[in-house]
Design an enzyme around this catalytic site. Structure first.
Site, mmCIF file in Angstrom:
data_model
loop_
_atom_site.group_PDB
_atom_site.id
_atom_site.type_symbol
_atom_site.label_atom_id
_atom_site.label_comp_id
_atom_site.label_asym_id
_atom_site.label_seq_id
_atom_site.Cartn_x
_atom_site.Cartn_y
_atom_site.Cartn_z
ATOM 1 N N ASP A 270 0.854 -1.115 -0.080
ATOM 2 C CA ASP A 270 -0.071 0.001 -0.032
ATOM 3 C C ASP A 270 0.852 1.211 0.028
ATOM 4 O O ASP A 270 0.509 2.242 -0.736
ATOM 5 C CB ASP A 270 -0.761 -0.073 1.360
ATOM 6 C CG ASP A 270 -1.996 -0.934 1.157
ATOM 7 O OD1 ASP A 270 -2.499 -1.344 0.064
ATOM 8 O OD2 ASP A 270 -2.435 -1.511 2.386
ATOM 9 N N ALA B 253 8.628 0.826 4.640
ATOM 10 C CA ALA B 253 7.506 0.370 5.241
ATOM 11 C C ALA B 253 7.382 -0.938 6.016
ATOM 12 O O ALA B 253 6.734 -1.514 6.663
ATOM 13 C CB ALA B 253 6.248 0.456 4.517
#
Length: 308
Positions: free
Chosen positions: A254, A284
């Protein structure tokens, strides 16, 4: 704006909001197997919310359009996403259960995810020009890009994409999870983002050229720890992954999508946009959780500078 950053860009994200229940384990269970895990961690998630938060962390102005249940989890989700600076005025609360995701994460970052769609499954948009559309907060007049995923019905994505095309707003679609019935949607897409399994399901292979034949103007295939490859009218490109200490891969995809959408909206060449997205996605993975691990634009710039 500074090249490659999200500053001054406005992104509208139409997508899902889920409450993520995450359990860390030493290894993923096999079929029919029970594996003991650590304490359950509850955090805001859903592809729509995740990508909205990632874009906000990267410095963009972000508006999220979606749906949660009129329940405690829904209110908690809205507060969490709004706390990240995302405009949630376009998120409706409806008499249904808020979506939930059950996530098992093993040491090293690999994961297994099961999603109960809840209110996301009931989300819809009416045709452009209808007064009902205005209640969703889907106002694209000042948007630099529209970002979609497939944890909401395809019909809702199609309605949003059609309005974006009418406003001349670029449409970015993360076709995840893979869903059938995209024939009308893909020709409206400026940038398609998929992983290898999604690419194979769409076109029978992982070559972005095969995806372009379905209608999008550019396509990028993520390769996990091997980086990503893409293709547009200017040709193909490939970016390697960035070497970082991986803790949890949840939310990396994402984050990749959010950074790629912003770089595309900023007009960067596809090769540079993909490289930046790989850097953001790698960062991330260096902490637990999806939204909690998403990097800032400054962190992405520093990683790119170290790797150059």
């Amino acid at each position: 704006m500074t090249p490659g950053t999200a500053r001054e860009l406005e992104l509208v994200v139409v997508g899902s909001l889920n409450m993520d229940l995450t359990v860390p384990v030493t290894r993923l269970p096999g079929r029919g197997e029970t594996v003991a895990g650590a304490a359950v961690v509850r955090v805001a998630g859903g592809k729509g919310a995740n990508q909205a938060v990632a874009a906000a962390r990267l410095g963009a102005r972000v508006r999220l359009v979606g749906q949660v249940g009129d329940d405690a989890l829904g209110r908690e989700l809205l507060a969490a996403v709004a706390g990240e600076g995302v405009d949630v005025s376009g998120v409706r609360q409806v008499p249904a259960a808020t979506g939930m995701a059950m996530i098992v994460v093993e040491d090293g970052g690999e994961n297994m995810i099961t999603v109960a769609s809840g209110a996301n499954r009931l989300f819809h948009l009416t045709a452009p020009g209808s007064s009902a559309l205005m209640t969703t907060g889907l106002d694209l007049a000042t948007a630099d890009a529209l970002l979609l995923q497939l944890e909401i019905p395809v019909a809702a994505c199609l309605a949003a994409a059609r309005q974006a095309r009418a406003h001349g707003v670029p449409v970015v679609l993360n076709a995840a999870p893979y869903t059938q019935g995209l024939d009308d949607l893909l020709p409206l897409v400026d940038l398609l983002i998929v992983n290898e399994s999604e690419a194979d399901a769409l076109c029978g292979g992982t070559d972005p050229a095969g995806l372009l034949a379905l209608g999008p103007r550019a396509a990028v295939v993520t390769l996990g720890g091997r980086g990503a490859r893409g293709r547009d009218a200017g040709g193909g490109c490939e970016a390697p992954s960035f070497q970082v200490p991986v803790v949890d891969a949840v939310g990396a995809g994402d984050t990749f999508c959010a950074q790629l959408a912003l770089a595309h909206a900023a007009g960067l060449p596809l090769a540079e946009a993909v490289r930046r997205a790989c850097a953001a996605g790698a960062l991330a993975t260096t902490a637990h959780g999806a939204q909690t691990a998403m990097p800032t634009g400054g962190q992405v710039e520093r990683l790119l500078a170290r790797a150059s």
